[in-house]
Design a protein around this motif. Structure first.
Motif, PDB file in Angstrom:
ATOM      1  N   PRO A 105      23.928 -18.171  13.815  1.00 54.84           N
ATOM      2  CA  PRO A 105      23.219 -18.404  15.044  1.00 54.84           C
ATOM      3  C   PRO A 105      21.833 -17.925  14.753  1.00 54.84           C
ATOM      4  O   PRO A 105      21.351 -17.299  14.017  1.00 54.84           O
ATOM      5  CB  PRO A 105      23.935 -17.333  16.185  1.00 54.84           C
ATOM      6  CG  PRO A 105      24.297 -16.270  15.303  1.00 54.84           C
ATOM      7  CD  PRO A 105      24.917 -16.711  14.026  1.00 54.84           C
ATOM      8  N   LYS A 106      20.751 -18.676  15.730  1.00 56.50           N
ATOM      9  CA  LYS A 106      19.245 -18.706  15.406  1.00 56.50           C
ATOM     10  C   LYS A 106      19.069 -17.043  16.057  1.00 56.50           C
ATOM     11  O   LYS A 106      19.853 -16.736  17.099  1.00 56.50           O
ATOM     12  CB  LYS A 106      18.821 -19.605  16.253  1.00 56.50           C
ATOM     13  CG  LYS A 106      18.899 -21.101  15.554  1.00 56.50           C
ATOM     14  CD  LYS A 106      17.979 -22.279  16.350  1.00 56.50           C
ATOM     15  CE  LYS A 106      18.425 -23.589  15.641  1.00 56.50           C
ATOM     16  NZ  LYS A 106      17.625 -24.606  16.360  1.00 56.50           N
ATOM     17  N   PRO A 107      18.056 -16.674  15.547  1.00 57.91           N
ATOM     18  CA  PRO A 107      17.942 -15.290  16.088  1.00 57.91           C
ATOM     19  C   PRO A 107      17.131 -15.625  17.496  1.00 57.91           C
ATOM     20  O   PRO A 107      16.463 -16.400  17.571  1.00 57.91           O
ATOM     21  CB  PRO A 107      16.593 -14.804  15.031  1.00 57.91           C
ATOM     22  CG  PRO A 107      16.152 -15.977  14.375  1.00 57.91           C
ATOM     23  CD  PRO A 107      17.459 -16.975  14.223  1.00 57.91           C
ATOM     24  N   ARG A 108      17.329 -14.580  18.317  1.00 63.40           N
ATOM     25  CA  ARG A 108      16.878 -14.619  19.670  1.00 63.40           C
ATOM     26  C   ARG A 108      15.011 -14.495  19.434  1.00 63.40           C
ATOM     27  O   ARG A 108      14.673 -13.770  18.701  1.00 63.40           O
ATOM     28  CB  ARG A 108      17.196 -13.443  20.443  1.00 63.40           C
ATOM     29  CG  ARG A 108      18.665 -13.684  21.023  1.00 63.40           C
ATOM     30  CD  ARG A 108      19.115 -12.147  21.501  1.00 63.40           C
ATOM     31  NE  ARG A 108      19.237 -11.212  20.816  1.00 63.40           N
ATOM     32  CZ  ARG A 108      18.297  -9.974  20.940  1.00 63.40           C
ATOM     33  NH1 ARG A 108      17.510 -10.097  21.824  1.00 63.40           N
ATOM     34  NH2 ARG A 108      18.609  -9.050  19.977  1.00 63.40           N
ATOM     35  N   ALA A 109      14.615 -15.137  20.425  1.00 61.37           N
ATOM     36  CA  ALA A 109      12.932 -15.245  20.268  1.00 61.37           C
ATOM     37  C   ALA A 109      12.251 -14.010  20.501  1.00 61.37           C
ATOM     38  O   ALA A 109      11.462 -13.812  19.990  1.00 61.37           O
ATOM     39  CB  ALA A 109      12.646 -16.148  21.389  1.00 61.37           C
ATOM     40  N   LYS A 110      13.138 -12.968  21.115  1.00 56.02           N
ATOM     41  CA  LYS A 110      12.414 -11.664  21.583  1.00 56.02           C
ATOM     42  C   LYS A 110      13.080 -10.693  20.178  1.00 56.02           C
ATOM     43  O   LYS A 110      12.792  -9.494  20.475  1.00 56.02           O
ATOM     44  CB  LYS A 110      12.484 -11.207  22.734  1.00 56.02           C
ATOM     45  CG  LYS A 110      12.064 -12.077  23.776  1.00 56.02           C
ATOM     46  CD  LYS A 110      12.016 -11.401  24.970  1.00 56.02           C
ATOM     47  CE  LYS A 110      11.357 -12.405  26.062  1.00 56.02           C
ATOM     48  NZ  LYS A 110      11.110 -11.827  27.482  1.00 56.02           N
ATOM     49  N   SER A 111      13.949 -10.960  19.438  1.00 56.22           N
ATOM     50  CA  SER A 111      14.532 -10.007  18.331  1.00 56.22           C
ATOM     51  C   SER A 111      13.457  -9.599  17.542  1.00 56.22           C
ATOM     52  O   SER A 111      12.446 -10.037  17.433  1.00 56.22           O
ATOM     53  CB  SER A 111      15.475 -10.687  17.643  1.00 56.22           C
ATOM     54  OG  SER A 111      15.086 -11.814  16.694  1.00 56.22           O
ATOM     55  N   HIS A 116      12.643 -11.443  14.610  1.00 54.99           N
ATOM     56  CA  HIS A 116      11.819 -12.859  14.937  1.00 54.99           C
ATOM     57  C   HIS A 116      10.117 -12.414  15.253  1.00 54.99           C
ATOM     58  O   HIS A 116       9.428 -13.156  14.657  1.00 54.99           O
ATOM     59  CB  HIS A 116      12.309 -13.328  16.153  1.00 54.99           C
ATOM     60  CG  HIS A 116      11.605 -14.534  16.659  1.00 54.99           C
ATOM     61  ND1 HIS A 116      11.583 -15.970  16.196  1.00 54.99           N
ATOM     62  CD2 HIS A 116      10.596 -14.462  17.616  1.00 54.99           C
ATOM     63  CE1 HIS A 116      10.728 -16.844  16.957  1.00 54.99           C
ATOM     64  NE2 HIS A 116      10.113 -15.909  17.629  1.00 54.99           N
ATOM     65  N   SER A 118      17.360 -15.825   8.567  1.00 53.83           N
ATOM     66  CA  SER A 118      18.422 -14.782   9.036  1.00 53.83           C
ATOM     67  C   SER A 118      18.748 -14.171   7.656  1.00 53.83           C
ATOM     68  O   SER A 118      19.256 -15.035   6.620  1.00 53.83           O
ATOM     69  CB  SER A 118      19.741 -15.427   9.803  1.00 53.83           C
ATOM     70  OG  SER A 118      19.324 -15.898  11.136  1.00 53.83           O
TER      71      SER A 118
END
Length: 201
Positions: free
Chosen positions: A97-103, A106, A177
């Motif tokens: 899954p794509k990383p969360r924008a606030k991870s 990221h 990722s």
């Protein structure tokens, strides 16, 4: 009495798959073999094929990794070969899954895209408000993974114990990722998967 004659051309023996060839090479070796030796002995189409095959053998406990890029057949591997090698199930690759924008990763990637060249500590400060040692360690693991597959160039800093990084390959806004289990990096921008050669785990 008419004798039956088989006119069908006998099928040639099927060439062993890469996993079997790797296991045979390791079982025949007196000790361990390096990644390069396995590539030379098994002659795969691509070097990364050896990485993936060794990774599957390690998962099946047929092979163990002694150190980076050095492998040895296990007792289970020897038994598997004696009993008649049967390939394991190869599961199709599924993109993570794509990383969360606030991870955290990221934010590290975003900071790299802005600065192009930075130190580990500076990236952690930009990506995290806490600056905890766990954040620094996590950043180092992620940055080293990106460097190992060609996204970054790593070079020493004037500060003791510090490392600086140069962004070589900015493929887009989504952070790649890193999967430590398969030792691979998946790029959501290009839909490309890069495996660290010689170091499956």
């Amino acid at each position: 009495m008419t004798q039956s004659v088989n006119l069908n051309t006998p099928k040639a023996d099927k060439k062993p798959g890469l996993g079997e060839r790797i296991l045979k090479a390791l079982c025949a070796a007196e000790g361990s073999l390096t990644y390069k030796q396995l590539v030379d002995l098994t002659k795969p189409k691509r070097g990364t094929d050896v990485t993936a095959a060794v990774s599957r053998l390690i998962t099946a406990k047929s092979v163990k990794r002694l150190s980076k890029g050095v492998y040895m057949a296990t007792s289970q591997g020897h038994k598997r070969l004696r009993d008649g090698f049967r390939p394991g199930i190869v599961r199709p690759f599924t993109a993570p899954p794509k990383p969360r924008a606030k991870s955290f990763r990221h934010r590290v990637w975003h900071a790299l895209r802005i600065t192009k060249k930075s130190s580990t500590n500076a990236l952690v400060i930009a990506a995290s408000s806490s600056g905890k040692k766990t954040d620094i360690d996590a950043a180092r693991r992620y940055l080293n993974a990106l460097a190992n597959v060609g996204y970054l160039k790593k070079f020493p800093s004037n500060e003791p114990g510090e490392t600086r990084w140069l962004l070589l390959n900015d493929t887009g806004r989504i952070a790649p990722s890193w999967n430590p289990t398969t030792r691979s990096v998946y790029d959501h921008n290009t839909r490309e998967r890069r495996v660290i050669e010689g170091a499956p785990s």
